[in-house]
Scaffold this motif. Structure first.
Motif, PDB file in Angstrom:
ATOM      1  N   MET A   1     -22.166  26.374  49.474  1.00 59.16           N
ATOM      2  CA  MET A   1     -22.990  27.523  49.124  1.00 59.16           C
ATOM      3  C   MET A   1     -23.429  27.407  47.669  1.00 59.16           C
ATOM      4  SD  MET A   1     -22.034  31.588  49.263  1.00 59.16           S
ATOM      5  CE  MET A   1     -20.758  31.420  48.014  1.00 59.16           C
ATOM      6  N   ARG A   2     -24.743  27.589  47.421  1.00 54.50           N
ATOM      7  CA  ARG A   2     -25.255  27.499  46.067  1.00 54.50           C
ATOM      8  C   ARG A   2     -25.070  28.839  45.358  1.00 54.50           C
ATOM      9  NH1 ARG A   2     -29.795  28.227  42.904  1.00 54.50           N
ATOM     10  NH2 ARG A   2     -30.205  26.535  41.417  1.00 54.50           N
ATOM     11  N   ILE A   3     -24.399  28.808  44.228  1.00 56.74           N
ATOM     12  CA  ILE A   3     -24.151  30.032  43.469  1.00 56.74           C
ATOM     13  C   ILE A   3     -25.393  30.353  42.639  1.00 56.74           C
ATOM     14  CG2 ILE A   3     -22.633  31.170  41.831  1.00 56.74           C
ATOM     15  CD1 ILE A   3     -21.358  30.281  44.497  1.00 56.74           C
ATOM     16  N   PRO A   4     -25.927  31.564  42.709  1.00 60.52           N
ATOM     17  CA  PRO A   4     -27.127  31.911  41.941  1.00 60.52           C
ATOM     18  C   PRO A   4     -26.899  31.757  40.441  1.00 60.52           C
ATOM     19  CG  PRO A   4     -26.649  33.595  43.591  1.00 60.52           C
ATOM     20  CD  PRO A   4     -25.459  32.687  43.540  1.00 60.52           C
ATOM     21  N   ALA A   5     -27.924  31.234  39.767  1.00 61.57           N
ATOM     22  CA  ALA A   5     -27.808  31.022  38.324  1.00 61.57           C
ATOM     23  C   ALA A   5     -27.589  32.339  37.588  1.00 61.57           C
ATOM     24  CB  ALA A   5     -29.062  30.319  37.798  1.00 61.57           C
ATOM     25  N   HIS A   6     -28.148  33.452  38.130  1.00 60.21           N
ATOM     26  CA  HIS A   6     -27.986  34.720  37.405  1.00 60.21           C
ATOM     27  C   HIS A   6     -26.534  35.187  37.408  1.00 60.21           C
ATOM     28  CE1 HIS A   6     -27.457  37.491  40.829  1.00 60.21           C
ATOM     29  NE2 HIS A   6     -28.323  36.749  41.476  1.00 60.21           N
ATOM     30  N   SER A   7     -25.772  34.836  38.460  1.00 58.50           N
ATOM     31  CA  SER A   7     -24.349  35.190  38.480  1.00 58.50           C
ATOM     32  C   SER A   7     -23.585  34.384  37.437  1.00 58.50           C
ATOM     33  CB  SER A   7     -23.762  34.927  39.871  1.00 58.50           C
ATOM     34  OG  SER A   7     -24.350  35.756  40.836  1.00 58.50           O
ATOM     35  N   TYR A  36     -16.073  28.170  35.934  1.00 62.60           N
ATOM     36  CA  TYR A  36     -16.563  29.167  36.878  1.00 62.60           C
ATOM     37  C   TYR A  36     -16.572  28.687  38.318  1.00 62.60           C
ATOM     38  CZ  TYR A  36     -17.966  31.165  32.443  1.00 62.60           C
ATOM     39  OH  TYR A  36     -17.954  31.642  31.161  1.00 62.60           O
ATOM     40  N   GLY A  37     -16.157  27.453  38.546  1.00 65.17           N
ATOM     41  CA  GLY A  37     -16.062  26.956  39.911  1.00 65.17           C
ATOM     42  C   GLY A  37     -17.403  26.755  40.578  1.00 65.17           C
ATOM     43  N   VAL A  38     -18.374  26.247  39.800  1.00 64.83           N
ATOM     44  CA  VAL A  38     -19.724  26.038  40.333  1.00 64.83           C
ATOM     45  C   VAL A  38     -20.189  24.627  39.976  1.00 64.83           C
ATOM     46  CG1 VAL A  38     -20.313  28.481  40.134  1.00 64.83           C
ATOM     47  CG2 VAL A  38     -20.824  26.934  38.234  1.00 64.83           C
ATOM     48  N   SER A  39     -21.377  24.257  40.488  1.00 64.79           N
ATOM     49  CA  SER A  39     -21.955  22.974  40.112  1.00 64.79           C
ATOM     50  C   SER A  39     -22.636  23.093  38.748  1.00 64.79           C
ATOM     51  CB  SER A  39     -22.986  22.525  41.158  1.00 64.79           C
ATOM     52  OG  SER A  39     -24.153  23.304  41.053  1.00 64.79           O
ATOM     53  N   ARG A  44     -26.787  24.881  34.055  1.00 63.97           N
ATOM     54  CA  ARG A  44     -27.920  24.433  33.239  1.00 63.97           C
ATOM     55  C   ARG A  44     -28.989  25.531  33.170  1.00 63.97           C
ATOM     56  NH1 ARG A  44     -29.291  19.958  36.094  1.00 63.97           N
ATOM     57  NH2 ARG A  44     -27.410  18.989  35.211  1.00 63.97           N
ATOM     58  N   GLU A  45     -29.267  26.147  34.333  1.00 58.81           N
ATOM     59  CA  GLU A  45     -30.264  27.221  34.362  1.00 58.81           C
ATOM     60  C   GLU A  45     -29.787  28.430  33.552  1.00 58.81           C
ATOM     61  OE1 GLU A  45     -31.440  28.229  38.338  1.00 58.81           O
ATOM     62  OE2 GLU A  45     -31.429  26.131  38.981  1.00 58.81           O
ATOM     63  N   ALA A  46     -28.508  28.738  33.670  1.00 59.67           N
ATOM     64  CA  ALA A  46     -27.954  29.884  32.942  1.00 59.67           C
ATOM     65  C   ALA A  46     -28.037  29.672  31.441  1.00 59.67           C
ATOM     66  CB  ALA A  46     -26.504  30.118  33.360  1.00 59.67           C
ATOM     67  N   THR A 222     -16.479  33.855  44.137  1.00 61.66           N
ATOM     68  CA  THR A 222     -15.479  34.596  44.901  1.00 61.66           C
ATOM     69  C   THR A 222     -16.035  35.968  45.182  1.00 61.66           C
ATOM     70  OG1 THR A 222     -14.402  35.595  42.982  1.00 61.66           O
ATOM     71  CG2 THR A 222     -13.633  33.403  43.643  1.00 61.66           C
ATOM     72  N   THR A 223     -15.319  36.743  45.984  1.00 57.61           N
ATOM     73  CA  THR A 223     -15.784  38.096  46.327  1.00 57.61           C
ATOM     74  C   THR A 223     -15.752  39.009  45.121  1.00 57.61           C
ATOM     75  OG1 THR A 223     -13.527  38.642  47.016  1.00 57.61           O
ATOM     76  CG2 THR A 223     -15.051  37.915  48.721  1.00 57.61           C
ATOM     77  N   SER A 224     -15.012  38.652  44.072  1.00 57.16           N
ATOM     78  CA  SER A 224     -14.952  39.490  42.881  1.00 57.16           C
ATOM     79  C   SER A 224     -15.946  39.066  41.840  1.00 57.16           C
ATOM     80  CB  SER A 224     -13.527  39.445  42.277  1.00 57.16           C
ATOM     81  OG  SER A 224     -13.217  38.129  41.897  1.00 57.16           O
ATOM     82  N   ALA A 225     -16.860  38.198  42.217  1.00 53.35           N
ATOM     83  CA  ALA A 225     -17.825  37.688  41.240  1.00 53.35           C
ATOM     84  C   ALA A 225     -18.671  38.800  40.662  1.00 53.35           C
ATOM     85  CB  ALA A 225     -18.735  36.660  41.908  1.00 53.35           C
ATOM     86  N   ARG A 226     -18.986  38.652  39.355  1.00 50.43           N
ATOM     87  CA  ARG A 226     -19.889  39.596  38.731  1.00 50.43           C
ATOM     88  C   ARG A 226     -21.307  39.155  38.992  1.00 50.43           C
ATOM     89  NH1 ARG A 226     -17.071  39.065  33.016  1.00 50.43           N
ATOM     90  NH2 ARG A 226     -16.891  36.978  33.864  1.00 50.43           N
ATOM     91  N   ASN A 227     -22.208  40.103  39.198  1.00 50.28           N
ATOM     92  CA  ASN A 227     -23.598  39.744  39.454  1.00 50.28           C
ATOM     93  C   ASN A 227     -24.518  40.606  38.621  1.00 50.28           C
ATOM     94  OD1 ASN A 227     -23.673  42.224  40.960  1.00 50.28           O
ATOM     95  ND2 ASN A 227     -22.794  41.084  42.696  1.00 50.28           N
TER      96      ASN A 227
END
Length: 227
Positions: A1-7, A36-39, A44-46, A222-227
């Motif tokens: 699953m790709r994590i959104p850069a805004h998160s 953050y456990g992402v790619s 880079r975008e963030a 994770t389900t507790s991720a901030r968005n």
């Protein structure tokens, strides 16, 4: 699953504001992706977004680093907020919806209740939600985004003390909402300008070493991720 850069952006910004990443600290894509456990792609975008917001700078041969705002830059943030918040309140008086008014009035009721009980930490959160909702009621996404960014930066550069008379501060919030509800743009502007002026003595510049707040490492997928 790709994590959104805004998160990812929100997570990095929060860690910069709270002092997890100190001013001037180097930020590498590998380090942040692991934290953050992402790619590295959303990282880079963030970082590009945070650079455009002024939280990050990129230096040749050094890469991305946390920015180091000067005292003058920090003072300018308060001046800009003092100009833009009254504008937002005036626009809200002209453009607010009934949904905005319902939320604003609910926040004022809660704020007044918590103020009477002396629940300071609740008041801090409620105050943030109040000003965020007031900005959204302006009907201007650009103005709302500017005010949100200013609040993040002020939280980064300043410690904001609770007012000595929180009941009075929330009475001011209530008066602003009343003006917005009546569609009185000039009164909403004037009351918000006065409220911002009275809050200025509550702000003091942060000492990055003394006022730093450490929080535990967290992932954004994770389900507790901030968005």
């Amino acid at each position: 699953m790709r994590i959104p850069a805004h998160s990812v952006c929100t997570a990095i910004r929060d860690d910069i504001v709270s002092g997890v990443f100190e001013r001037g600290a180097r930020l590498t894509e590998e380090q942040l992706a692991r934290r953050y456990g992402v790619s590295r792609v959303p990282v880079r975008e963030a970082l590009r977004t945070l650079e455009s917001e002024g939280f990050v700078v990129t230096r040749r041969h050094a890469g991305a680093q946390v920015a180091e705002p000067t005292e003058q830059e920090a003072a300018d943030l308060l001046d800009m907020r003092a100009l833009l918040e009254p504008l937002g309140a005036a626009r809200a008086a002209q453009r607010r919806t009934e949904a905005h008014l319902k939320v604003l009035r609910g926040l004022v009721r809660l704020g007044q209740e918590r103020a009477r009980r002396g629940q300071g930490e609740d008041l801090r959160s409620l105050g943030g939600w109040f000003h965020e909702t007031l900005a959204q009621a302006s009907g201007s996404p650009a103005l709302t985004a500017l005010l949100t960014q200013l609040r993040h930066k002020i939280a980064w550069t300043h410690v904001v003390e609770q007012p000595a008379q929180p009941v009075e501060a929330w009475a001011e919030h209530g008066a602003i909402v009343d003006a917005v509800a009546r569609g009185d743009a000039e009164r909403a502007r004037a009351l918000t300008a006065l409220h911002a002026e009275r809050s200025l003595p509550l702000h003091r510049l942060k000492n990055p070493g003394r006022d730093r707040v450490r929080v535990s490492q967290h992932a954004v997928n994770t389900t507790s991720a901030r968005n």
